[in-house]
Design an enzyme around this catalytic site. Structure first.
Site, short mmCIF file in Angstrom:
data_model
loop_
_atom_site.label_atom_id
_atom_site.label_comp_id
_atom_site.label_asym_id
_atom_site.label_seq_id
_atom_site.Cartn_x
_atom_site.Cartn_y
_atom_site.Cartn_z
N HIS A 122 14.88 -6.84 0.10
CA HIS A 122 16.20 -6.33 -0.29
C HIS A 122 17.30 -7.03 0.51
O HIS A 122 18.33 -7.43 -0.04
CB HIS A 122 16.32 -4.82 -0.02
CG HIS A 122 15.47 -3.95 -0.87
ND1 HIS A 122 14.71 -2.95 -0.33
CD2 HIS A 122 15.27 -3.90 -2.21
CE1 HIS A 122 14.08 -2.31 -1.31
NE2 HIS A 122 14.40 -2.88 -2.47
N LYS A 150 13.04 12.66 -7.93
CA LYS A 150 12.05 12.16 -6.99
C LYS A 150 12.34 12.70 -5.59
O LYS A 150 13.48 12.77 -5.18
CB LYS A 150 12.14 10.63 -6.89
CG LYS A 150 11.51 9.87 -8.00
CD LYS A 150 11.56 8.39 -7.63
CE LYS A 150 10.99 7.51 -8.69
NZ LYS A 150 11.12 6.09 -8.32
N ARG A 199 11.04 -10.05 -7.43
CA ARG A 199 10.02 -10.58 -6.53
C ARG A 199 9.03 -11.43 -7.29
O ARG A 199 8.49 -12.39 -6.76
CB ARG A 199 9.25 -9.44 -5.85
CG ARG A 199 10.05 -8.71 -4.80
CD ARG A 199 9.28 -7.55 -4.25
NE ARG A 199 9.13 -6.57 -5.33
CZ ARG A 199 8.15 -5.70 -5.43
NH1 ARG A 199 7.20 -5.65 -4.52
NH2 ARG A 199 8.10 -4.86 -6.43
N SER A 241 9.02 -1.29 -1.19
CA SER A 241 9.23 0.01 -0.56
C SER A 241 7.99 0.89 -0.71
O SER A 241 7.62 1.61 0.23
CB SER A 241 10.44 0.71 -1.18
OG SER A 241 11.62 -0.01 -0.91
#
Length: 136
Positions: free
Chosen positions: A17, A41, A90, A128
């Site tokens: 990030h 969440k 990514r 993450s």
């Protein structure tokens, strides 16, 4: 002044990030890294902890602000006068989801474009989710 929003949960922020953020800060006049509240969440870190962690990670980036928001990213971007949303990739596998998200945002506001930035290969494996799994 070109303003870009880099939205995400950043729970927690990773070197990948930060690599994307550094690239965005070199391209745009101002970048706002916007930490999203997601009531559905349970976060690993609170939104406030994420904001503080990001602030501590970027003192060298003078044109970057850190904020949090609720609701649609595109509405947040309009409110802050942004012309661009930053999305990090990514791997090729990230692209399909990100493309769909970009097209949805474009349908909601075609004036705000999405720019995809690719992280350095050495950060491809860091996510993450992986960090949370290791810490648990």
């Amino acid at each position: 002044m070109k303003i870009a929003i880099y939205p995400g949960s950043f729970d927690p922020i990773t070197k990948g990030h930060l690599d994307i953020l550094k690239s965005a800060a070199g391209i745009f006049d101002k970048v706002i890294i916007a930490v999203a509240h997601n009531g559905e969440k349970k976060g690993f870190l609170t939104v406030e902890e994420r904001v503080e962690l990001i602030k501590k990670s970027i003192p060298h980036l003078d044109n970057v602000d850190v904020d949090s928001f609720e609701g649609l990213t595109i509405e947040y971007a309009k409110k802050h006068g942004a012309e661009v949303l930053i999305r990090g990739l990514r791997a090729v596998s990230d692209f399909e989801y990100e493309m769909q998200l970009s097209q949805t945002n474009s349908a909601l506001c075609e004036d705000i474009k999405t720019v995809f930035l690719i992280t350095k290969p050495k950060y491809n494996f860091i996510s993450s989710s992986t960090i949370k799994e290791i810490l648990s």
